[in-house]
Design a protein around this motif. Sequence first.
Motif, short mmCIF file in Angstrom:
data_model
loop_
_atom_site.label_atom_id
_atom_site.label_comp_id
_atom_site.label_asym_id
_atom_site.label_seq_id
_atom_site.Cartn_x
_atom_site.Cartn_y
_atom_site.Cartn_z
N SER A 81 55.64 24.96 33.68
CA SER A 81 54.86 23.72 33.94
C SER A 81 53.39 24.14 34.13
CB SER A 81 54.89 23.54 35.81
OG SER A 81 53.98 22.50 36.00
N LEU A 82 52.45 23.71 33.04
CA LEU A 82 51.09 24.11 32.65
C LEU A 82 50.25 23.51 33.47
CD1 LEU A 82 51.98 24.57 28.74
CD2 LEU A 82 52.15 26.09 30.76
N ALA A 83 50.49 22.02 33.82
CA ALA A 83 49.74 21.36 34.76
C ALA A 83 50.37 20.24 35.35
CB ALA A 83 48.62 20.65 33.91
N ALA A 84 49.89 20.15 36.69
CA ALA A 84 50.76 18.86 37.61
C ALA A 84 49.62 18.46 38.40
CB ALA A 84 51.63 19.80 38.41
N PHE A 85 49.70 17.10 38.65
CA PHE A 85 48.57 16.39 39.51
C PHE A 85 49.10 15.18 39.62
CE2 PHE A 85 47.32 16.04 35.04
CZ PHE A 85 46.97 14.81 34.98
N ASP A 86 48.40 14.16 40.64
CA ASP A 86 49.10 12.93 40.65
C ASP A 86 47.64 12.15 40.55
OD1 ASP A 86 47.68 12.58 43.39
OD2 ASP A 86 49.26 13.43 44.23
#
Length: 394
Positions: free
Chosen positions: A121-126
């Motif tokens: 997982s290289l980036a995660a946001f909402d």
Amino acid sequence: MSVDTIHTQPLADAIIEAEGLIRAAPHVKTEQDLVEGLEYLAGLIRASVQSACAYDRDFPYLIHSATAQAKVGMDNPDTVYLSTVIRDDCEYVLNGRRGTTADLNFQVLGGEYNADGTPASLAAFDDRSLDVAADGSFEVRFGPARLDAGAGYIALEPGATMLLIRECYSDWSSERQGTIRIQRADRIGLAPPPPPPDLPAKRFNAAGKALVQQVRAFLAFPEWFYLNLPVNTLTEPRLTPGGLATQYSSVGHFDLAEHQAMIVTVPVSDAPYHGFQLGSMWYISLDFINHQTSLSSAQARHDPDGKIRYVISEHNPGLTNWLELTGHERGYLQMRWQRLSRALAAQDGPQLELVDFDELPDRLPFYEEERIDDRGWRQRIAARQAAVAERMLG
């Protein structure tokens, strides 16, 4: 390569190999287990071919990566999954209009699913990280790191291969899906070149490779995350493996005799999304369209003491929060909290109790208040069928 030499044999060979893996799965004990496994395989074949045909990192578009007809990876019945392949050296623009769903989150992955591990997982946001206008519209860009990048730009780390979008419902009947599209920034308004002669062969090869990898991967996942836990238990809430920054989960696996029932009690959460589901030993959701095998917090009945009590059993107890086993003695338990603004602790999580089915009236403090008749139950199922038909087209 000449078109005369293109054939489907690589995909055909992969289907045979995948079928062998399904038939040899350690949890296959009955004919019904195998029937469900072959149905699962059919969905994976469909998804693998679709993914291979949509593989275009220069002119990308979003596809449904898990549906009610092509399930994979303990799919959440409350979630619409969209995905596309990307390149780490190109810039992409994502435009959309936010709907009214409980959660909309984005994840950039690197690598692929296989039996050795999950993609990084290289980036995660909402969407709270986005500048969403009053009418719900938004734009976000992904691309290589730039010094002049402003707000709304997400730097892609080397090795980024996929964008995954999850739009999650709590109330299936009232919340509405948004719209979203992706384009490679320097290809907007252009057209792709004619397909090369070897493209069909590449697609058949890619579909076959992806099919076998997914079967192997999702047979291995439960061994890592579920089956090493004591049976008929649920873990404390923990950050979900895989990198979702605002999601906690509680997991377990069950093995229930026909005369048994499981009571799962959890405090009503202040999280915008909270859901609980059952899964088969194939690590996919049970039939959530025609049976109540999952409940979001909005769908579940809340007891006066601020708790939700689910009852899991094969037989119908006549209770609103019954989760149906649909003939499954064994399977997986999955509870999720999303869009959190705080860490969860043990007291936020579920408590599990195994009882005889006939003991339920004595073990549930609000048993009478939770009763539902056959007509009321049919109305609940009818509402599920209608909601899925509207939002989860295959």
